[in-house]
Design a protein around this motif. Structure first.
Motif, PDB file in Angstrom:
ATOM      1  N   PRO A   2      34.025-100.413 -60.982  1.00 16.95           N
ATOM      2  CA  PRO A   2      33.098-101.518 -61.267  1.00 16.95           C
ATOM      3  C   PRO A   2      33.405-102.272 -62.561  1.00 16.95           C
ATOM      4  O   PRO A   2      33.055-103.445 -62.682  1.00 16.95           O
ATOM      5  CB  PRO A   2      31.725-100.832 -61.343  1.00 16.95           C
ATOM      6  CG  PRO A   2      31.968 -99.378 -61.407  1.00 16.95           C
ATOM      7  CD  PRO A   2      33.349 -99.119 -60.922  1.00 16.95           C
ATOM      8  N   ARG A   3      34.048-101.631 -63.532  1.00 16.12           N
ATOM      9  CA  ARG A   3      34.348-102.320 -64.795  1.00 16.12           C
ATOM     10  C   ARG A   3      35.719-102.989 -64.800  1.00 16.12           C
ATOM     11  O   ARG A   3      36.109-103.575 -65.810  1.00 16.12           O
ATOM     12  CB  ARG A   3      34.245-101.330 -65.953  1.00 16.12           C
ATOM     13  CG  ARG A   3      32.810-100.945 -66.265  1.00 16.12           C
ATOM     14  CD  ARG A   3      32.679-100.214 -67.574  1.00 16.12           C
ATOM     15  NE  ARG A   3      33.696 -99.212 -67.789  1.00 16.12           N
ATOM     16  CZ  ARG A   3      33.534 -97.902 -67.630  1.00 16.12           C
ATOM     17  NH1 ARG A   3      32.376 -97.434 -67.228  1.00 16.12           N
ATOM     18  NH2 ARG A   3      34.520 -97.071 -67.867  1.00 16.12           N
ATOM     19  N   MET A  44      46.211-105.347 -68.381  1.00 17.69           N
ATOM     20  CA  MET A  44      44.864-105.921 -68.425  1.00 17.69           C
ATOM     21  C   MET A  44      43.765-104.889 -68.187  1.00 17.69           C
ATOM     22  O   MET A  44      42.587-105.201 -68.334  1.00 17.69           O
ATOM     23  CB  MET A  44      44.742-107.032 -67.375  1.00 17.69           C
ATOM     24  CG  MET A  44      45.595-108.235 -67.685  1.00 17.69           C
ATOM     25  SD  MET A  44      45.272-109.638 -66.596  1.00 17.69           S
ATOM     26  CE  MET A  44      45.616-108.974 -64.997  1.00 17.69           C
ATOM     27  N   ILE A  45      44.123-103.677 -67.800  1.00 16.04           N
ATOM     28  CA  ILE A  45      43.125-102.644 -67.498  1.00 16.04           C
ATOM     29  C   ILE A  45      42.583-102.077 -68.807  1.00 16.04           C
ATOM     30  O   ILE A  45      43.357-101.660 -69.673  1.00 16.04           O
ATOM     31  CB  ILE A  45      43.746-101.520 -66.647  1.00 16.04           C
ATOM     32  CG1 ILE A  45      44.214-102.087 -65.309  1.00 16.04           C
ATOM     33  CG2 ILE A  45      42.760-100.382 -66.440  1.00 16.04           C
ATOM     34  CD1 ILE A  45      45.053-101.137 -64.514  1.00 16.04           C
ATOM     35  N   PRO A  46      41.261-102.029 -68.971  1.00 13.55           N
ATOM     36  CA  PRO A  46      40.691-101.434 -70.181  1.00 13.55           C
ATOM     37  C   PRO A  46      41.068 -99.948 -70.287  1.00 13.55           C
ATOM     38  O   PRO A  46      41.148 -99.252 -69.270  1.00 13.55           O
ATOM     39  CB  PRO A  46      39.180-101.594 -69.991  1.00 13.55           C
ATOM     40  CG  PRO A  46      39.016-102.655 -68.965  1.00 13.55           C
ATOM     41  CD  PRO A  46      40.229-102.596 -68.100  1.00 13.55           C
ATOM     42  N   PRO A  47      41.314 -99.452 -71.508  1.00 19.46           N
ATOM     43  CA  PRO A  47      41.754 -98.056 -71.677  1.00 19.46           C
ATOM     44  C   PRO A  47      40.785 -97.025 -71.104  1.00 19.46           C
ATOM     45  O   PRO A  47      41.215 -96.021 -70.540  1.00 19.46           O
ATOM     46  CB  PRO A  47      41.881 -97.894 -73.190  1.00 19.46           C
ATOM     47  CG  PRO A  47      41.999 -99.265 -73.725  1.00 19.46           C
ATOM     48  CD  PRO A  47      41.293-100.165 -72.769  1.00 19.46           C
ATOM     49  N   ASP A  48      39.473 -97.270 -71.236  1.00 14.30           N
ATOM     50  CA  ASP A  48      38.520 -96.293 -70.704  1.00 14.30           C
ATOM     51  C   ASP A  48      38.549 -96.249 -69.173  1.00 14.30           C
ATOM     52  O   ASP A  48      38.431 -95.178 -68.567  1.00 14.30           O
ATOM     53  CB  ASP A  48      37.106 -96.580 -71.210  1.00 14.30           C
ATOM     54  CG  ASP A  48      36.623 -97.974 -70.849  1.00 14.30           C
ATOM     55  OD1 ASP A  48      37.466 -98.899 -70.782  1.00 14.30           O
ATOM     56  OD2 ASP A  48      35.415 -98.137 -70.630  1.00 14.30           O
ATOM     57  N   ALA A  93      41.740 -94.276 -68.217  1.00 12.61           N
ATOM     58  CA  ALA A  93      41.583 -92.828 -68.393  1.00 12.61           C
ATOM     59  C   ALA A  93      40.680 -92.240 -67.319  1.00 12.61           C
ATOM     60  O   ALA A  93      40.974 -91.166 -66.756  1.00 12.61           O
ATOM     61  CB  ALA A  93      41.016 -92.544 -69.774  1.00 12.61           C
ATOM     62  N   GLU A  94      39.610 -92.937 -67.010  1.00 13.72           N
ATOM     63  CA  GLU A  94      38.676 -92.456 -65.990  1.00 13.72           C
ATOM     64  C   GLU A  94      39.355 -92.353 -64.618  1.00 13.72           C
ATOM     65  O   GLU A  94      39.194 -91.360 -63.909  1.00 13.72           O
ATOM     66  CB  GLU A  94      37.507 -93.453 -65.914  1.00 13.72           C
ATOM     67  CG  GLU A  94      36.185 -92.849 -65.576  1.00 13.72           C
ATOM     68  CD  GLU A  94      35.097 -93.911 -65.686  1.00 13.72           C
ATOM     69  OE1 GLU A  94      34.535 -94.257 -64.630  1.00 13.72           O
ATOM     70  OE2 GLU A  94      34.823 -94.382 -66.817  1.00 13.72           O
ATOM     71  N   CYS A  95      40.120 -93.368 -64.266  1.00 10.10           N
ATOM     72  CA  CYS A  95      40.775 -93.381 -62.955  1.00 10.10           C
ATOM     73  C   CYS A  95      41.921 -92.375 -62.886  1.00 10.10           C
ATOM     74  O   CYS A  95      42.139 -91.750 -61.854  1.00 10.10           O
ATOM     75  CB  CYS A  95      41.272 -94.783 -62.627  1.00 10.10           C
ATOM     76  SG  CYS A  95      39.913 -95.951 -62.341  1.00 10.10           S
ATOM     77  N   ARG A  96      42.646 -92.181 -63.993  1.00 14.78           N
ATOM     78  CA  ARG A  96      43.718 -91.173 -63.998  1.00 14.78           C
ATOM     79  C   ARG A  96      43.137 -89.768 -63.840  1.00 14.78           C
ATOM     80  O   ARG A  96      43.709 -88.930 -63.151  1.00 14.78           O
ATOM     81  CB  ARG A  96      44.546 -91.276 -65.264  1.00 14.78           C
ATOM     82  CG  ARG A  96      45.443 -92.491 -65.267  1.00 14.78           C
ATOM     83  CD  ARG A  96      46.691 -92.268 -66.072  1.00 14.78           C
ATOM     84  NE  ARG A  96      47.463 -93.491 -66.164  1.00 14.78           N
ATOM     85  CZ  ARG A  96      48.413 -93.832 -65.309  1.00 14.78           C
ATOM     86  NH1 ARG A  96      48.702 -93.050 -64.310  1.00 14.78           N
ATOM     87  NH2 ARG A  96      49.079 -94.959 -65.456  1.00 14.78           N
ATOM     88  N   ALA A  97      41.992 -89.518 -64.468  1.00 13.87           N
ATOM     89  CA  ALA A  97      41.340 -88.219 -64.315  1.00 13.87           C
ATOM     90  C   ALA A  97      40.869 -88.023 -62.877  1.00 13.87           C
ATOM     91  O   ALA A  97      40.977 -86.924 -62.319  1.00 13.87           O
ATOM     92  CB  ALA A  97      40.166 -88.108 -65.276  1.00 13.87           C
ATOM     93  N   ALA A  98      40.367 -89.083 -62.262  1.00 12.72           N
ATOM     94  CA  ALA A  98      39.910 -88.993 -60.873  1.00 12.72           C
ATOM     95  C   ALA A  98      41.074 -88.742 -59.928  1.00 12.72           C
ATOM     96  O   ALA A  98      40.931 -88.004 -58.955  1.00 12.72           O
ATOM     97  CB  ALA A  98      39.170 -90.266 -60.480  1.00 12.72           C
TER      98      ALA A  98
END
Length: 130
Positions: free
Chosen positions: A31-32, A81-85, A88-93
């Motif tokens: 969503p972000r 262009m992807i925000p760092p947070d 990180a969230e998607c890599r963890a998922a």
């Protein structure tokens, strides 16, 4: 170098590529993630899947060189262009979902084959009409 070592290397590379594709698919649905990131990723996928290229593939060397330049460039632009947070969230998922294939990824090859069959049948039908 033994053939088995080459096969192992390619399998590792394919597995890494699968994880990157899974990560990008999570980023696109996040969503972000901005609409611009989504647009660039969709353009990269569309360019990869499209039968049309900037330089046709039958042109020796240059025909495949545009794929080797355009696709990584689009992915790199999206990645920047992807925000760092979100990254990180998607890599963890992706790490949690390793080994699980979503239902749509099993259906995608059948969908592509069926679309091409319909296009071929429609082409034959229009070509054979009096």
């Amino acid at each position: 170098m033994a053939v088995t070592e080459i096969v192992r290397r390619w399998r590792r590379r394919v597995a890494a590529l699968e994880q990157e594709v899974a990560w990008l698919s999570l980023v696109v649905r996040h969503p972000r993630a901005s609409w611009l990131v989504r647009l660039v990723v969709v353009l990269a996928v569309a360019y990869a899947a499209s039968p049309f290229d900037l330089i046709p593939d039958f042109v020796p060397v240059l025909g495949h060189l545009d794929d080797l330049v355009v696709l990584p460039l689009l992915v790199w632009i999206a990645w920047r262009m992807i925000p760092p947070d979100v990254e990180a969230e998607c890599r963890a998922a992706v790490g949690k979902e390793a080994g699980q294939r979503p239902r749509w990824s099993r259906m995608a090859p059948w969908l592509v084959v069926n679309v091409w069959l319909v296009v071929a049948l429609l082409t034959l039908w229009f070509a054979c009409r009096p």
